[in-house]
Write an enzyme that holds these catalytic residues in place. Structure first.
Site, PDB file in Angstrom:
ATOM      1  N   ASP A 132       0.810  -1.139  -0.008  1.00  0.00           N
ATOM      2  CA  ASP A 132      -0.010  -0.074  -0.032  1.00  0.00           C
ATOM      3  C   ASP A 132       0.891   1.134   0.038  1.00  0.00           C
ATOM      4  O   ASP A 132       1.922   1.392   0.708  1.00  0.00           O
ATOM      5  CB  ASP A 132      -0.881   0.029   1.263  1.00  0.00           C
ATOM      6  CG  ASP A 132      -2.212  -0.827   1.020  1.00  0.00           C
ATOM      7  OD1 ASP A 132      -2.185  -1.624   0.037  1.00  0.00           O
ATOM      8  OD2 ASP A 132      -2.771  -1.007   2.018  1.00  0.00           O
ATOM      9  N   VAL A 134       1.636   4.804   1.205  1.00  0.00           N
ATOM     10  CA  VAL A 134       1.407   5.754   2.437  1.00  0.00           C
ATOM     11  C   VAL A 134       1.624   7.255   2.097  1.00  0.00           C
ATOM     12  O   VAL A 134       2.682   7.432   1.614  1.00  0.00           O
ATOM     13  CB  VAL A 134       2.199   5.355   3.919  1.00  0.00           C
ATOM     14  CG1 VAL A 134       2.045   6.094   4.781  1.00  0.00           C
ATOM     15  CG2 VAL A 134       2.009   3.842   3.913  1.00  0.00           C
ATOM     16  N   ASP A 242      19.701   0.608   6.286  1.00  0.00           N
ATOM     17  CA  ASP A 242      19.318   1.963   5.623  1.00  0.00           C
ATOM     18  C   ASP A 242      18.640   2.901   6.300  1.00  0.00           C
ATOM     19  O   ASP A 242      17.722   3.586   6.138  1.00  0.00           O
ATOM     20  CB  ASP A 242      19.162   2.125   4.244  1.00  0.00           C
ATOM     21  CG  ASP A 242      19.490   3.265   3.530  1.00  0.00           C
ATOM     22  OD1 ASP A 242      20.380   4.098   4.096  1.00  0.00           O
ATOM     23  OD2 ASP A 242      19.242   3.387   2.187  1.00  0.00           O
ATOM     24  N   ASN A 247      14.355   7.697   4.529  1.00  0.00           N
ATOM     25  CA  ASN A 247      13.689   6.252   4.422  1.00  0.00           C
ATOM     26  C   ASN A 247      12.469   6.294   5.419  1.00  0.00           C
ATOM     27  O   ASN A 247      11.875   5.021   5.552  1.00  0.00           O
ATOM     28  CB  ASN A 247      14.549   5.259   4.730  1.00  0.00           C
ATOM     29  CG  ASN A 247      15.418   5.018   3.358  1.00  0.00           C
ATOM     30  OD1 ASN A 247      14.896   5.691   2.429  1.00  0.00           O
ATOM     31  ND2 ASN A 247      16.849   4.394   3.609  1.00  0.00           N
ATOM     32  N   GLU A 262      16.187  -3.125   2.169  1.00  0.00           N
ATOM     33  CA  GLU A 262      17.112  -3.892   1.507  1.00  0.00           C
ATOM     34  C   GLU A 262      18.526  -4.290   2.145  1.00  0.00           C
ATOM     35  O   GLU A 262      19.212  -5.179   1.921  1.00  0.00           O
ATOM     36  CB  GLU A 262      17.287  -3.342  -0.081  1.00  0.00           C
ATOM     37  CG  GLU A 262      17.910  -2.089  -0.063  1.00  0.00           C
ATOM     38  CD  GLU A 262      17.712  -1.476  -1.447  1.00  0.00           C
ATOM     39  OE1 GLU A 262      16.741  -2.130  -2.241  1.00  0.00           O
ATOM     40  OE2 GLU A 262      18.136  -0.262  -1.665  1.00  0.00           O
TER      41      GLU A 262
END
Length: 374
Positions: A132, A134, A242, A247, A262
């Site tokens: 989804d 956001v 990360d 992020n 990742e």
């Protein structure tokens, strides 16, 4: 006429050459099979502030099941195609999906709701997943948030909320218990930190030295890390990887979604702490180089440590090691990015190999013990 750089300009960085319209046709066919009804896909786009590694596509979709109309806004994440000169050696999308699922199940860390994982590479040429979308905003990397934007324009108190929110997300991730058992895909033989370090060496070889680009500064960094290896690295927890506000999506100044898993790994807590501290210093040092104020009050080393210790109850240790480790790892990222830009005609080959590392001055100072902290 001026030779001063336009600090607000977004530099062109080729991440993918996939055609969005073609992706849309394939996506509609795939989604129709997944939901068991004819699906319409629209509003496909690549995010203007997307990262430099995985391919990200935003899209809307509608379909009807038994007369009930369903719709939503979604995000598709897939590995970059081979011809895009990828940053990382491997992109394990099923692993990212598993980690995000595990985090959602074991904590209150806000991760986007996961919809579908597709491992059949015949659809797009690589596995992918859909989650989804956001609504929210994140500090931008390109152009860097230290020059302008909503975070730059915020008050010191508001920026502290953003920074503390990011550290809080890290503390919550680290608080997930029994991480090696919950995330067996990340576990392995021996020390988690040693496995992580060896993986960085392997990535460095693949990204640079296998093609004859051996960067003295990175080699020096690896040697320093070996010589200063922590005698007691600490317990292993799940690390986001990360870890940084760029992020995180924020609603105002409150985190609403933690993205980009990742680089998730098991290891000492300081992996994430060293990373978030260094990555901001990377951008702040760019501002200083251009005689700009940047954001010296933001994500200060001592503030990050104090906030994390208060939230987690953990005493931070070996931080110099992990900050330098972050700087070395980011040096590989930036060197690979420069190689990619050269590959696509967006940059030129430097005369000095150390100039593959954008932050060579900062990394050198860290290794020399002369780096000046605010």
């Amino acid at each position: 006429m001026t030779d001063d750089p336009d600090l607000s300009a977004r530099h062109s960085l080729t991440v993918t050459e996939r055609d969005v319209d073609e992706l849309g046709e394939r996506l509609a066919t795939w989604l129709s099979a997944r939901v068991g009804a004819e699906a319409t896909v629209s509003e496909l786009s690549k995010p203007s502030a997307g990262g430099m590694s995985s391919t990200t596509i935003l899209f809307d979709a509608t379909w009807s099941v038994d007369g009930v109309r369903e719709s939503g806004s979604f995000v598709l994440r897939m590995a970059p195609e081979d011809g895009s000169f990828p940053i990382f050696q491997a992109y394990d999308l099923p692993l990212q999906y598993a980690v995000m699922s595990g985090v959602a199940a074991a904590s209150d860390v806000p991760v986007p709701a996961l919809r579908w994982l597709e491992t059949d590479e015949s659809v797009f040429g690589s596995p992918f997943f859909v989650m989804d979308r956001v609504d929210g905003r994140a500090p931008t990397d390109n152009p860097p948030y230290v020059f302008f934007g909503w975070l730059f324009d915020a008050t010191a108190t508001e920026r502290a909320l953003v920074a503390d929110g990011a550290v809080d997300m890290i503390a919550r991730i680290h608080a997930i218990d029994d991480a090696p058992q919950r995330f067996p895909e990340l576990d392995g033989e021996g020390s988690a930190l040693r496995r992580h370090f060896d993986a960085q060496r392997d990535w460095y070889r693949w990204a640079l030295t296998d093609d004859g680009i051996e960067i003295p500064l990175i080699e020096r960094g690896f040697a320093w890390l070996e010589a200063n290896w922590p005698t007691n690295p600490g317990a292993d927890v799940l690390n986001w990887g990360d870890a940084r506000p760029g992020n995180i999506l924020y609603d105002g100044f409150t985190p609403v979604a933690v993205l980009d898993w990742e680089m998730a790994a098991l290891g000492p807590r300081e992996l994430d702490l060293g990373w978030i501290i260094f990555i901001h210093r990377f951008f702040q040092d760019i501002a200083t180089r251009f005689d700009q104020p940047g954001l010296p009050d933001y994500l200060r080393r001592d503030d990050v440590v104090a906030t994390y210790e208060r939230l987690s109850g953990h005493t931070v240790a070996n931080l110099d090691f992990f900050i330098i480790y972050a700087a070395v790892r980011h040096a590989i990222v930036m060197a690979r990015v420069k190689r990619r830009m050269i590959h696509f005609g967006e940059d030129t080959v430097p005369d000095d190999l150390d100039d593959y590392v954008m932050h060579r001055a900062s990394l050198s100072a860290l290794l020399d013990g002369t780096y000046e902290w605010d």
